[in-house]
Design a protein around this motif. Sequence first.
Motif, PDB file in Angstrom:
ATOM      1  N   ASP A  13      44.801  35.143  39.432  1.00 41.77           N
ATOM      2  CA  ASP A  13      44.732  35.650  40.737  1.00 41.77           C
ATOM      3  C   ASP A  13      43.903  34.923  41.508  1.00 41.77           C
ATOM      4  O   ASP A  13      42.928  34.438  41.246  1.00 41.77           O
ATOM      5  CB  ASP A  13      44.427  37.308  40.770  1.00 41.77           C
ATOM      6  CG  ASP A  13      44.338  37.706  42.096  1.00 41.77           C
ATOM      7  OD1 ASP A  13      45.270  37.617  42.839  1.00 41.77           O
ATOM      8  OD2 ASP A  13      43.015  38.409  42.278  1.00 41.77           O
ATOM      9  N   ASP A  67      42.616  36.069  45.172  1.00 41.56           N
ATOM     10  CA  ASP A  67      41.605  37.131  46.018  1.00 41.56           C
ATOM     11  C   ASP A  67      41.000  37.877  45.165  1.00 41.56           C
ATOM     12  O   ASP A  67      41.341  38.803  44.620  1.00 41.56           O
ATOM     13  CB  ASP A  67      42.439  37.579  47.015  1.00 41.56           C
ATOM     14  CG  ASP A  67      42.690  36.849  48.373  1.00 41.56           C
ATOM     15  OD1 ASP A  67      41.895  36.117  48.790  1.00 41.56           O
ATOM     16  OD2 ASP A  67      43.947  37.068  48.652  1.00 41.56           O
ATOM     17  N   ASP A  68      39.519  37.507  45.440  1.00 44.16           N
ATOM     18  CA  ASP A  68      38.393  38.468  44.619  1.00 44.16           C
ATOM     19  C   ASP A  68      38.547  38.169  43.359  1.00 44.16           C
ATOM     20  O   ASP A  68      37.784  38.921  42.511  1.00 44.16           O
ATOM     21  CB  ASP A  68      38.633  39.942  45.073  1.00 44.16           C
ATOM     22  CG  ASP A  68      38.014  40.070  46.593  1.00 44.16           C
ATOM     23  OD1 ASP A  68      37.160  39.482  47.003  1.00 44.16           O
ATOM     24  OD2 ASP A  68      38.309  40.999  47.177  1.00 44.16           O
ATOM     25  N   THR A  69      39.360  37.271  42.916  1.00 44.36           N
ATOM     26  CA  THR A  69      39.104  36.934  41.271  1.00 44.36           C
ATOM     27  C   THR A  69      38.695  35.561  41.210  1.00 44.36           C
ATOM     28  O   THR A  69      37.678  35.169  40.363  1.00 44.36           O
ATOM     29  CB  THR A  69      40.436  36.918  40.782  1.00 44.36           C
ATOM     30  OG1 THR A  69      40.974  38.322  40.666  1.00 44.36           O
ATOM     31  CG2 THR A  69      40.395  36.270  39.264  1.00 44.36           C
ATOM     32  N   ASP A 128      41.598  40.870  39.619  1.00 42.38           N
ATOM     33  CA  ASP A 128      40.776  41.903  39.999  1.00 42.38           C
ATOM     34  C   ASP A 128      41.345  43.300  40.186  1.00 42.38           C
ATOM     35  O   ASP A 128      40.596  44.328  40.331  1.00 42.38           O
ATOM     36  CB  ASP A 128      39.718  41.668  41.054  1.00 42.38           C
ATOM     37  CG  ASP A 128      40.859  41.278  42.436  1.00 42.38           C
ATOM     38  OD1 ASP A 128      41.563  40.712  42.309  1.00 42.38           O
ATOM     39  OD2 ASP A 128      40.377  42.253  43.342  1.00 42.38           O
ATOM     40  N   GLN A 129      42.838  43.357  40.379  1.00 35.91           N
ATOM     41  CA  GLN A 129      43.403  44.628  40.789  1.00 35.91           C
ATOM     42  C   GLN A 129      44.210  45.122  39.588  1.00 35.91           C
ATOM     43  O   GLN A 129      45.110  44.637  38.995  1.00 35.91           O
ATOM     44  CB  GLN A 129      44.429  44.349  41.647  1.00 35.91           C
ATOM     45  CG  GLN A 129      43.391  44.003  43.322  1.00 35.91           C
ATOM     46  CD  GLN A 129      43.708  44.508  44.407  1.00 35.91           C
ATOM     47  OE1 GLN A 129      44.971  45.094  44.476  1.00 35.91           O
ATOM     48  NE2 GLN A 129      43.114  44.084  45.437  1.00 35.91           N
ATOM     49  N   ASP A 185      47.567  43.147  39.448  1.00 33.96           N
ATOM     50  CA  ASP A 185      47.391  42.385  37.979  1.00 33.96           C
ATOM     51  C   ASP A 185      47.380  42.802  36.965  1.00 33.96           C
ATOM     52  O   ASP A 185      48.242  42.289  35.897  1.00 33.96           O
ATOM     53  CB  ASP A 185      46.107  41.710  38.310  1.00 33.96           C
ATOM     54  CG  ASP A 185      45.829  40.913  39.676  1.00 33.96           C
ATOM     55  OD1 ASP A 185      46.680  40.183  40.000  1.00 33.96           O
ATOM     56  OD2 ASP A 185      44.699  41.236  40.495  1.00 33.96           O
TER      57      ASP A 185
END
Length: 166
Positions: free
Chosen positions: A30, A32-34, A114-115, A119
């Motif tokens: 992933d 974003d934010d990963t 991260d989700q 994910d």
Amino acid sequence: MFRPDLMVDGVHQVTAELLAELGVLGVLIDLDDTLLPSTGDALDAASEAWLRGLQRAGFPIVILSNGERGRVARLAEHFGIEALALSGKPLRSAFRRALGLLGTPPERTAMIGDQVFTDVLGANLSGLVSILVRPLTPGKLPHTRWVRHLERMILRGGERGRPVHR
Ligand SMILES: [Mg+2]
């Protein structure tokens, strides 16, 4: 369905040795934010070194993101890897396309993200190894913060009594 196979603090903990132990041959990551904070474009040195290390170890890597094309394409180009933007995670069609790019079977492929609702759920629905990382930022949108709250509730309920890395 919402429970990751593995929880870690960040991508740097997902080493080539760990992936080999899990029988993983290819990696979906992933964005974003990963790999990159959702609030900016700055790739930190640790994430960069981690991804380059996996590339050197011979793992095929594809970025699987629901984020916008420009941002995803820039990072994919930086690493010289393929990527899917606006992918539609957690839908199976997104994972099917990504696996096609990787060339590895689902059960030998890790999805790192991260989700929980995109994910982890998507990876679990498609039979991949799901690895949840702690998000790099709290999320820039109120919606994201609310989703994170739900994720924490689900993980607390599902993981009671099991050792977790957070
Ligand atoms: Mg993300």
